[in-house]
Motif scaffolding. Structure first.
Motif, PDB file in Angstrom:
ATOM      1  N   PHE A  66     127.196  15.073  22.807  1.00 39.62           N
ATOM      2  CA  PHE A  66     127.940  15.943  21.889  1.00 39.62           C
ATOM      3  C   PHE A  66     127.409  17.374  21.930  1.00 39.62           C
ATOM      4  O   PHE A  66     128.182  18.323  21.798  1.00 39.62           O
ATOM      5  N   ASP A  67     126.110  17.528  22.078  1.00 43.79           N
ATOM      6  CA  ASP A  67     125.510  18.868  22.120  1.00 43.79           C
ATOM      7  C   ASP A  67     124.231  18.823  22.934  1.00 43.79           C
ATOM      8  O   ASP A  67     123.154  18.559  22.394  1.00 43.79           O
ATOM      9  N   PRO A  68     124.306  19.069  24.235  1.00 50.17           N
ATOM     10  CA  PRO A  68     123.116  18.986  25.090  1.00 50.17           C
ATOM     11  C   PRO A  68     122.065  20.048  24.782  1.00 50.17           C
ATOM     12  O   PRO A  68     120.889  19.851  25.092  1.00 50.17           O
ATOM     13  N   GLU A  69     122.471  21.154  24.193  1.00 44.12           N
ATOM     14  CA  GLU A  69     121.521  22.225  23.903  1.00 44.12           C
ATOM     15  C   GLU A  69     120.815  22.044  22.570  1.00 44.12           C
ATOM     16  O   GLU A  69     119.728  22.585  22.361  1.00 44.12           O
ATOM     17  N   ASP A  70     121.398  21.284  21.665  1.00 45.55           N
ATOM     18  CA  ASP A  70     120.819  21.131  20.330  1.00 45.55           C
ATOM     19  C   ASP A  70     121.126  19.746  19.767  1.00 45.55           C
ATOM     20  O   ASP A  70     121.762  19.609  18.722  1.00 45.55           O
ATOM     21  N   PRO A  71     120.670  18.698  20.438  1.00 50.35           N
ATOM     22  CA  PRO A  71     121.048  17.339  20.009  1.00 50.35           C
ATOM     23  C   PRO A  71     120.501  16.953  18.640  1.00 50.35           C
ATOM     24  O   PRO A  71     121.140  16.185  17.922  1.00 50.35           O
TER      25      PRO A  71
ATOM     26  N   LEU B 114     109.956  28.783  15.289  1.00 52.79           N
ATOM     27  CA  LEU B 114     108.759  29.583  15.567  1.00 52.79           C
ATOM     28  C   LEU B 114     108.214  29.375  16.974  1.00 52.79           C
ATOM     29  O   LEU B 114     107.644  30.287  17.557  1.00 52.79           O
ATOM     30  N   TRP B 115     108.351  28.176  17.483  1.00 49.24           N
ATOM     31  CA  TRP B 115     107.750  27.844  18.778  1.00 49.24           C
ATOM     32  C   TRP B 115     108.750  28.109  19.896  1.00 49.24           C
ATOM     33  O   TRP B 115     109.842  27.542  19.910  1.00 49.24           O
ATOM     34  N   LYS B 116     108.344  28.933  20.838  1.00 47.96           N
ATOM     35  CA  LYS B 116     109.210  29.299  21.958  1.00 47.96           C
ATOM     36  C   LYS B 116     108.870  28.540  23.241  1.00 47.96           C
ATOM     37  O   LYS B 116     109.572  28.662  24.238  1.00 47.96           O
ATOM     38  N   SER B 117     107.802  27.770  23.204  1.00 50.86           N
ATOM     39  CA  SER B 117     107.337  27.090  24.416  1.00 50.86           C
ATOM     40  C   SER B 117     108.072  25.778  24.686  1.00 50.86           C
ATOM     41  O   SER B 117     107.917  25.190  25.760  1.00 50.86           O
ATOM     42  N   ILE B 118     108.850  25.306  23.717  1.00 51.74           N
ATOM     43  CA  ILE B 118     109.643  24.080  23.870  1.00 51.74           C
ATOM     44  C   ILE B 118     111.077  24.410  23.483  1.00 51.74           C
ATOM     45  O   ILE B 118     111.315  24.960  22.405  1.00 51.74           O
ATOM     46  N   PRO B 119     112.058  24.104  24.319  1.00 46.31           N
ATOM     47  CA  PRO B 119     113.459  24.405  23.968  1.00 46.31           C
ATOM     48  C   PRO B 119     114.047  23.348  23.044  1.00 46.31           C
ATOM     49  O   PRO B 119     113.633  22.180  23.066  1.00 46.31           O
ATOM     50  N   SER B 120     115.017  23.747  22.263  1.00 45.78           N
ATOM     51  CA  SER B 120     115.690  22.802  21.362  1.00 45.78           C
ATOM     52  C   SER B 120     116.339  21.653  22.133  1.00 45.78           C
ATOM     53  O   SER B 120     116.450  20.539  21.623  1.00 45.78           O
ATOM     54  N   SER B 121     116.775  21.928  23.345  1.00 41.38           N
ATOM     55  CA  SER B 121     117.445  20.902  24.150  1.00 41.38           C
ATOM     56  C   SER B 121     116.529  19.727  24.478  1.00 41.38           C
ATOM     57  O   SER B 121     117.006  18.628  24.764  1.00 41.38           O
TER      58      SER B 121
ATOM     59  N   LEU C 230     108.358  18.816  14.849  1.00 42.64           N
ATOM     60  CA  LEU C 230     108.775  19.605  16.008  1.00 42.64           C
ATOM     61  C   LEU C 230     110.158  20.211  15.792  1.00 42.64           C
ATOM     62  O   LEU C 230     110.420  21.341  16.215  1.00 42.64           O
ATOM     63  N   ARG C 231     111.039  19.474  15.125  1.00 41.39           N
ATOM     64  CA  ARG C 231     112.347  20.050  14.796  1.00 41.39           C
ATOM     65  C   ARG C 231     112.171  21.280  13.914  1.00 41.39           C
ATOM     66  O   ARG C 231     112.802  22.309  14.133  1.00 41.39           O
ATOM     67  N   TRP C 232     111.311  21.180  12.926  1.00 44.17           N
ATOM     68  CA  TRP C 232     111.052  22.333  12.060  1.00 44.17           C
ATOM     69  C   TRP C 232     110.570  23.536  12.856  1.00 44.17           C
ATOM     70  O   TRP C 232     111.023  24.655  12.658  1.00 44.17           O
ATOM     71  N   MET C 233     109.616  23.301  13.755  1.00 47.91           N
ATOM     72  CA  MET C 233     108.957  24.396  14.454  1.00 47.91           C
ATOM     73  C   MET C 233     109.801  24.985  15.582  1.00 47.91           C
ATOM     74  O   MET C 233     109.752  26.190  15.852  1.00 47.91           O
ATOM     75  N   VAL C 234     110.569  24.157  16.275  1.00 47.73           N
ATOM     76  CA  VAL C 234     111.252  24.571  17.503  1.00 47.73           C
ATOM     77  C   VAL C 234     112.695  25.005  17.256  1.00 47.73           C
ATOM     78  O   VAL C 234     113.139  26.054  17.738  1.00 47.73           O
ATOM     79  N   ARG C 235     113.418  24.179  16.525  1.00 46.61           N
ATOM     80  CA  ARG C 235     114.862  24.408  16.394  1.00 46.61           C
ATOM     81  C   ARG C 235     115.156  25.644  15.542  1.00 46.61           C
ATOM     82  O   ARG C 235     114.516  25.894  14.540  1.00 46.61           O
TER      83      ARG C 235
END
Length: 272
Positions: A252-257, A205-212, A190-195
Motif C-alpha cells: 500500500f505504501d512502500p515508502e512509509d509502511p 530526528l534520525w536521518k540514518s534510517i529511511p522510513s521505508s 524507531l517509528r518515533w525517531m525515524v518517521r
C-alpha cells in the motif's frame, strides 16, 4: 459453461482481488487519518518525548519510555512521567552528569518487572555511548548499514548496550529479533525517531534510517486486527509475523509502511 468459468478465473478474479485490495487500502488510509494527528499525542507514551526539544533529550526520554511501554497507556505515561521527574526533566544531562547523590532519586523506581537495577544499567550504558559520541542513533545506524535492515539496527542497539555491566535479568528488557522477538517497543521507538510527516506525532530526528525500512510494531492488539483484515496469517506475534505484516503494508505504501500502525493500533485499542 467451461469457457465462461475459465474467463472468470483468468480475467475477472485478478480484477476482483485488485478491487478488494484497493478497498482495504482506502479503509486503512481512513483509519490512519483518524488517528495520526497531534490529538493522538495526549495520553500516549509518545507524549513523554514531546515534552522536550533537544535531540538527545527526545531520544533518551523516548527510549526509556519505550522500554516500559507495555500494559495500560495511562499507567505507562504516569510511570514515565515519574521517571522524568526523578531525572529533573533533564534526561540527557542526568545520563551524562548524575553522581551518586542524584542517582539515589531513581533507586525506588520500578514499572512491573522493570526495576531500579535495570534502569541504572541502562543509564550507565547510555552514558558510555553518549560519551563516545555514538548515541542511540549511532548504535542503530551501525547495524543498519550492513544490509539496510531494521532487524540488524535493533540487534546492534541491544548488543551495544549490553556491553556494559548488567544483571542477566536486565537482558529481557532489550528485545532481540535475532531470537524471534517481535521487538514491538523498539520498533515503536524507531517509528518515533525515524518517521516524519506533517501530522506532528513522530519526530523524524534520525536521518540514518529511511522510513521505508521501518518495521511495523506488533502486539496482541495490532496482530488481532491485522489477522481479521487478512494482512497477517502467522499465528505467533514474533519477528516472522512482523516481516509478513510489514511486507503486506508495503504493497500500500512502500515508502512509509508503518504509518498503518496508527490504523491497526487505533482499531485494536481505541475501537476494540
Amino acid at each position: 459453461m467451461n469457457s465462461k468459468r475459465i474467463f472468470f478465473t483468468t480475467y475477472a478474479l485478478p480484477n476482483i482481488i485488485q478491487k478488494l485490495l484497493k478497498t482495504l487500502e482506502e479503509f486503512l488510509n481512513g483509519k490512519v487519518k483518524r488517528y495520526n494527528h497531534r490529538g493522538f499525542i495526549e495520553g500516549d507514551p509518545v507524549s513523554i518525548p514531546h515534552r522536550f526539544s533537544r535531540k538527545e533529550d527526545i531520544e533518551i526520554s523516548g527510549f526509556l519510555t519505550a522500554l516500559i511501554s507495555w500494559g495500560r497507556r495511562d499507567i505507562i505515561v504516569r510511570s514515565a512521567s515519574d521517571l522524568m521527574d526523578r531525572m529533573e526533566y533533564q534526561p540527557y544531562d542526568f545520563v551524562m552528569y548524575a553522581g551518586s547523590f542524584e542517582l539515589k532519586r531513581i533507586s525506588g523506581f520500578y514499572y512491573r518487572t522493570f526495576h531500579a537495577d535495570d534502569l541504572l544499567f541502562i543509564l550507565e550504558a547510555l552514558r558510555n555511548i553518549y560519551q563516545k559520541k555514538i548515541g542511540l542513533e549511532g548504535l542503530a545506524a551501525t547495524g543498519f548499514q550492513n544490509q539496510k535492515m531494521v532487524r540488524d539496527a535493533i540487534v546492534s542497539l541491544r548488543e551495544g548496550l549490553l556491553k556494559y555491566p548488567h544483571l542477566s535479568r536486565s537482558e529481557k528488557h532489550l528485545a532481540n529479533p535475532a531470537t524471534g522477538s517481535a521487538a514491538k517497543r523498539i520498533n515503536m521507538f524507531l517509528r518515533w525517531m525515524v518517521r516524519k510527516d506533517d501530522k506532528g506525532v513522530d519526530f523524524g530526528l534520525w536521518k540514518s534510517i529511511p522510513s521505508s525500512a521501518l518495521m511495523c510494531p506488533l502486539d496482541i492488539h495490532s496482530g488481532r486486527v491485522a489477522r481479521k483484515l487478512g494482512l497477517l496469517t502467522r499465528k505467533q506475534n514474533d519477528w516472522k509475523a512482523v516481516e509478513e505484516l510489514t511486507a503486506n503494508l508495503r504493497t500500500f505504501d512502500p515508502e512509509d509502511p508503518v504509518r498503518y500502525d496508527y490504523a491497526l493500533f487505533g482499531m485494536g485499542v481505541m475501537e476494540g
